[in-house]
Design a protein around this motif. Structure first.
Motif, mmCIF file in Angstrom:
data_model
loop_
_atom_site.group_PDB
_atom_site.id
_atom_site.type_symbol
_atom_site.label_atom_id
_atom_site.label_comp_id
_atom_site.label_asym_id
_atom_site.label_seq_id
_atom_site.Cartn_x
_atom_site.Cartn_y
_atom_site.Cartn_z
ATOM 1 N N VAL A 134 8.293 48.130 13.599
ATOM 2 C CA VAL A 134 9.291 47.167 13.128
ATOM 3 C C VAL A 134 10.407 47.926 12.401
ATOM 4 O O VAL A 134 10.133 48.817 11.585
ATOM 5 C CB VAL A 134 8.649 46.121 12.196
ATOM 6 C CG1 VAL A 134 9.711 45.279 11.506
ATOM 7 C CG2 VAL A 134 7.702 45.221 12.974
ATOM 8 N N TYR A 135 11.637 47.543 12.716
ATOM 9 C CA TYR A 135 12.817 48.171 12.119
ATOM 10 C C TYR A 135 13.560 47.122 11.290
ATOM 11 O O TYR A 135 13.921 46.066 11.808
ATOM 12 C CB TYR A 135 13.720 48.698 13.242
ATOM 13 C CG TYR A 135 15.093 49.147 12.795
ATOM 14 C CD1 TYR A 135 15.315 50.445 12.345
ATOM 15 C CD2 TYR A 135 16.169 48.255 12.828
ATOM 16 C CE1 TYR A 135 16.576 50.846 11.938
ATOM 17 C CE2 TYR A 135 17.436 48.650 12.423
ATOM 18 C CZ TYR A 135 17.629 49.947 11.974
ATOM 19 O OH TYR A 135 18.875 50.348 11.567
ATOM 20 N N LEU A 136 13.754 47.395 10.012
ATOM 21 C CA LEU A 136 14.397 46.426 9.114
ATOM 22 C C LEU A 136 15.552 47.067 8.371
ATOM 23 O O LEU A 136 15.482 48.247 8.018
ATOM 24 C CB LEU A 136 13.394 45.941 8.053
ATOM 25 C CG LEU A 136 12.209 45.103 8.497
ATOM 26 C CD1 LEU A 136 11.234 44.957 7.343
ATOM 27 C CD2 LEU A 136 12.671 43.743 8.983
ATOM 28 N N SER A 137 16.565 46.253 8.080
ATOM 29 C CA SER A 137 17.625 46.720 7.191
ATOM 30 C C SER A 137 17.259 46.311 5.772
ATOM 31 O O SER A 137 16.973 45.140 5.511
ATOM 32 C CB SER A 137 18.962 46.086 7.602
ATOM 33 O OG SER A 137 19.708 45.751 6.461
ATOM 34 N N ALA A 138 17.247 47.289 4.865
ATOM 35 C CA ALA A 138 16.869 46.992 3.472
ATOM 36 C C ALA A 138 17.823 45.974 2.859
ATOM 37 O O ALA A 138 17.416 45.073 2.131
ATOM 38 C CB ALA A 138 16.867 48.268 2.641
ATOM 39 N N HIS A 139 19.093 46.116 3.194
ATOM 40 C CA HIS A 139 20.103 45.271 2.560
ATOM 41 C C HIS A 139 19.905 43.801 2.931
ATOM 42 O O HIS A 139 19.767 42.937 2.058
ATOM 43 C CB HIS A 139 21.491 45.764 2.962
ATOM 44 C CG HIS A 139 22.567 45.122 2.158
ATOM 45 N ND1 HIS A 139 22.732 45.384 0.823
ATOM 46 C CD2 HIS A 139 23.500 44.206 2.508
ATOM 47 C CE1 HIS A 139 23.736 44.664 0.372
ATOM 48 N NE2 HIS A 139 24.220 43.934 1.375
ATOM 49 N N SER A 140 19.848 43.507 4.239
ATOM 50 C CA SER A 140 19.723 42.087 4.608
ATOM 51 C C SER A 140 18.312 41.585 4.330
ATOM 52 O O SER A 140 18.113 40.412 4.012
ATOM 53 C CB SER A 140 20.154 41.847 6.050
ATOM 54 O OG SER A 140 19.511 42.732 6.902
ATOM 55 N N GLY A 141 17.310 42.457 4.438
ATOM 56 C CA GLY A 141 15.936 42.047 4.129
ATOM 57 C C GLY A 141 15.797 41.643 2.667
ATOM 58 O O GLY A 141 15.191 40.624 2.335
ATOM 59 N N GLN A 142 16.403 42.438 1.787
ATOM 60 C CA GLN A 142 16.328 42.119 0.349
ATOM 61 C C GLN A 142 17.024 40.782 0.069
ATOM 62 O O GLN A 142 16.534 39.967 -0.718
ATOM 63 C CB GLN A 142 16.975 43.246 -0.463
ATOM 64 C CG GLN A 142 16.783 43.114 -1.966
ATOM 65 C CD GLN A 142 15.318 43.167 -2.380
ATOM 66 O OE1 GLN A 142 14.604 44.097 -2.061
ATOM 67 N NE2 GLN A 142 14.842 42.134 -3.080
ATOM 68 N N ALA A 143 18.161 40.560 0.726
ATOM 69 C CA ALA A 143 18.887 39.295 0.524
ATOM 70 C C ALA A 143 17.999 38.118 0.943
ATOM 71 O O ALA A 143 17.986 37.073 0.284
ATOM 72 C CB ALA A 143 20.185 39.305 1.325
ATOM 73 N N MET A 144 17.226 38.297 1.999
ATOM 74 C CA MET A 144 16.333 37.203 2.436
ATOM 75 C C MET A 144 15.226 36.964 1.434
ATOM 76 O O MET A 144 14.881 35.816 1.135
ATOM 77 C CB MET A 144 15.715 37.554 3.786
ATOM 78 C CG MET A 144 16.649 37.204 4.900
ATOM 79 S SD MET A 144 16.061 37.867 6.439
ATOM 80 C CE MET A 144 17.465 37.472 7.428
ATOM 81 N N LEU A 145 14.652 38.037 0.909
ATOM 82 C CA LEU A 145 13.587 37.865 -0.089
ATOM 83 C C LEU A 145 14.145 37.169 -1.332
ATOM 84 O O LEU A 145 13.498 36.307 -1.921
ATOM 85 C CB LEU A 145 12.982 39.212 -0.485
ATOM 86 C CG LEU A 145 12.120 39.915 0.567
ATOM 87 C CD1 LEU A 145 11.629 41.258 0.035
ATOM 88 C CD2 LEU A 145 10.933 39.051 0.976
ATOM 89 N N ASP A 146 15.363 37.535 -1.719
ATOM 90 C CA ASP A 146 15.958 36.953 -2.927
ATOM 91 C C ASP A 146 16.288 35.471 -2.733
ATOM 92 O O ASP A 146 16.277 34.697 -3.684
ATOM 93 C CB ASP A 146 17.247 37.689 -3.316
ATOM 94 C CG ASP A 146 16.962 39.118 -3.752
ATOM 95 O OD1 ASP A 146 15.794 39.414 -4.047
ATOM 96 O OD2 ASP A 146 17.910 39.932 -3.782
ATOM 97 N N ALA A 147 16.596 35.093 -1.499
ATOM 98 C CA ALA A 147 17.090 33.730 -1.258
ATOM 99 C C ALA A 147 15.966 32.684 -1.225
ATOM 100 O O ALA A 147 16.224 31.515 -1.448
ATOM 101 C CB ALA A 147 17.854 33.688 0.045
ATOM 102 N N SER A 148 14.771 33.060 -0.949
ATOM 103 C CA SER A 148 13.620 32.169 -0.731
ATOM 104 C C SER A 148 13.866 31.259 0.474
ATOM 105 O O SER A 148 14.873 30.563 0.572
ATOM 106 C CB SER A 148 13.204 31.430 -2.013
ATOM 107 O OG SER A 148 13.397 30.076 -2.012
ATOM 108 N N SER A 149 12.908 31.297 1.370
ATOM 109 C CA SER A 149 13.079 30.707 2.702
ATOM 110 C C SER A 149 13.163 29.178 2.663
ATOM 111 O O SER A 149 12.436 28.537 1.919
ATOM 112 C CB SER A 149 11.885 31.124 3.547
ATOM 113 O OG SER A 149 11.930 30.505 4.784
ATOM 114 N N PRO A 150 14.016 28.581 3.505
ATOM 115 C CA PRO A 150 14.014 27.109 3.608
ATOM 116 C C PRO A 150 12.657 26.604 4.104
ATOM 117 O O PRO A 150 11.993 27.276 4.895
ATOM 118 C CB PRO A 150 15.096 26.832 4.661
ATOM 119 C CG PRO A 150 15.888 28.077 4.767
ATOM 120 C CD PRO A 150 15.006 29.205 4.373
#
Ligand SMILES: Nc1nc2c(ncn2[C@@H]2O[C@H](COP(=O)(O)OP(=O)(O)OP(=O)(O)O)[C@@H](O)[C@H]2O)c(=O)[nH]1
Ligand SMILES: [Zn+2]
Length: 362
Positions: A153-169
Motif C-alpha cells: 500500500v502506498y499512501l501520502s502522509a499529507h493527505s492521509g493525515q488530513a483524513m485522520l484529522d477530519a474524522s470520517s463521515p
C-alpha cells in the motif's frame, strides 16, 4: 470507469496490512517503508535492516519518557536501530510489558533534525489500527516504484493525515425495532463510517421529540465492564443505569461507540491492565504504552445525533470533555446529568484517578 481504491480506502487497507505485519509505504518529505513493531516478524525486520543502514524505531514522546530516550521531534522520538538489533530488542522498546524486569534499555541513540511528517503519520496509522504506537521505518528513495514492485500500500502522509484529522463521515445503514427490558419501544440504529473503521450504534428509546433536549448517554464500548461484569471500572453499571433512566422517562438515545479502552482497543487496554497490576494508574499505564490518556474521537457521537435530527441534549456523564465536544460540534448540552453508579473496592482508585487526573466531576 475506475475501480482503483482512493486514499480513504487505501488507509483502511494500510491498517489491515499493519495488523498482519505487512509494511506500508508512506510518501512525503522523507518517504518511508513503515511496519508496526508489534506485528513485524524476524524475516521482514531482517530485510528492512539489510536494505538500509538507517532503520529507526519511531515511538511517541509518551513512550520515550519512560525509555529516557530523547524526543527531539517534540511528540516523537526516532530511536536508531543498532546493527545487531533483534525483534526482541525492538519489542522491548515498543512494549512496556518487560520494563520493570529489564529497566536498562539504553543507551538509546535518537535521530534529530529533518522533516518527520511521514514518521508522525506512520505513528497515527498504528494508533488507528489499534496497535502499539511503535513503528520500524527505513528511508526509501523511490517510494512509488518500491510500493508497486513489492505490491505494498502506498499512501501520502499529507493527505492521509488530513483524513485522520477530519474524522470520517458516518452513514446510517439500518435500524430495526428492539424491545428491551427497560422499554419495549427500543430501536437499534447502525452507523458505518466511510473509512472502513468500526461501526457505531444508537439505541433509541421511545419517540423522543426532536425539538426538545434529548436524554443522551455517549457510552464508549467496554467489553470487560459492559459484558463481563468487570469490577475494575464503572462502565457496566453506567450503561444499565442510563438505559433504565431512559426507560423510566419514556425516551432517550444511548450512543454506543466502539471506541474500546478510550480508543486504544481491547488488546492495548489489557496491556494497560497488566501495567496496572504492576502499580501504575490508568493514566500512567496509557502513557507507558505510548498513548495519550484518552484517544477517543467524541465528534462522532455529535455527528450521529445530528443525523438523527437532534440538536439539544441532556447528557448523562461525569466527563466535562464530552460536554465540551458535544457543544463544539453542534449539540447544545442544556444539562449535564451526573451518572455516579457502580463504585466498589476494585474500581475505587480508578474512579479517584479519573477525578484527580482526567477532570471528571464528582
Ligand atoms: N485505556 C483504558 N481504558 C479504560 C480503562 N478502564 C476503562 N476503560 C475504557 O474507558 C472507557 C470509559 O468510557 P465512558 O464511561 O464512556 O467514559 P468516561 O470518560 O469515563 O465518562 P463518563 O462515564 O461519561 O463519565 C471505555 O472505553 C472503557 O473501555 C483503563 O484502565 N484503561
Ligand atoms: Zn469499563
Amino acid at each position: 470507469m475506475n475501480f482503483s481504491p482512493d486514499q480513504n480506502e487505501l488507509m483502511a487497507r494500510a491498517r489491515a496490512d499493519l495488523r498482519m505485519g505487512v509494511p506500508v509505504v508512506v510518501d512525503g518529505p522523507t518517504p518511508l517503508l513503515a511496519a508496526t513493531a508489534e506485528t513485524l516478524n524476524t524475516d521482514r525486520l531482517g530485510t528492512m535492516m539489510a536494505l538500509s543502514q538507517d532503520a529507526m524505531l519511531v515511538v511517541t514522546a509518551r513512550r520515550a519518557a519512560t525509555l529516557k530516550a530523547a524526543a527531539y521531534d517534540g511528540d516523537l522520538a526516532r530511536v536508531k536501530l543498532p546493527r545487531d538489533a533483534t525483534l526482541a530488542w525492538v519489542n522491548g522498546i515498543a512494549d512496556p510489558a518487560g520494563d520493570l524486569m529489564h529497566p536498562m534499555k539504553g543507551p538509546l541513540s535518537c535521530a534529530r533534525g529533518g522533516n518527520v511528517e511521514t514518521h508522525r503519520f506512520a505513528i497515527q496509522l498504528a494508533k488507528a489500527a489499534r496497535l502499539l504506537p511503535a513503528v520500524v521505518c527505513i528511508p526509501l528513495e523511490h517510494a512509488l516504484s518500491f510500493a508497486a514492485e513489492h505490491n505494498l500500500v502506498y499512501l501520502s502522509a499529507h493527505s492521509g493525515q488530513a483524513m485522520l484529522d477530519a474524522s470520517s463521515p458516518l452513514h446510517s445503514v439500518i435500524s430495526a425495532r428492539l424491545p428491551m427490558e427497560v422499554s419495549e419501544a427500543g430501536r437499534l440504529h447502525v452507523f458505518r463510517p466511510e473509512d472502513g473503521g468500526e461501526e457505531h450504534y444508537a439505541i433509541e428509546i421511545g419517540k423522543p421529540d426532536r425539538a426538545e433536549p434529548l436524554l443522551t448517554r455517549l457510552h464508549s464500548a467496554c467489553f470487560t465492564g459492559d459484558l463481563m461484569g468487570s469490577l475494575k471500572c464503572d462502565c457496566g453499571p453506567q450503561l444499565r443505569a442510563a438505559l433504565a433512566q431512559m426507560g423510566d422517562e419514556g425516551h432517550g438515545v444511548l450512543l454506543y461507540m466502539n471506541q474500546e479502552g478510550r480508543g486504544i482497543g481491547l488488546a492495548n487496554k489489557m496491556r494497560a491492565y497488566s501495567l496496572q497490576d504492576q502499580g501504575f494508574d490508568t493514566v500512567e499505564a496509557n502513557h507507558r504504552l505510548g498513548f495519550e490518556d484518552d484517544e477517543r474521537d467524541f465528534r462522532l457521537g455529535a455527528a450521529i445525533l445530528k443525523s438523527m435530527g437532534f440538536s439539544k441534549a441532556r447528557l448523562l456523564t461525569n466527563n466535562p470533555r464530552k460536554v465540551a465536544m458535544m457543544c463544539e460540534n453542534g449539540i447544545d448540552v442544556t444539562e449535564r446529568v451526573p451518572l455516579h453508579v457502580g463504585e466498589n473496592p476494585h474500581n475505587h482508585a480508578y474512579l479517584a484517578t479519573k477525578v484527580a487526573k482526567s477532570g471528571h466531576l464528582k
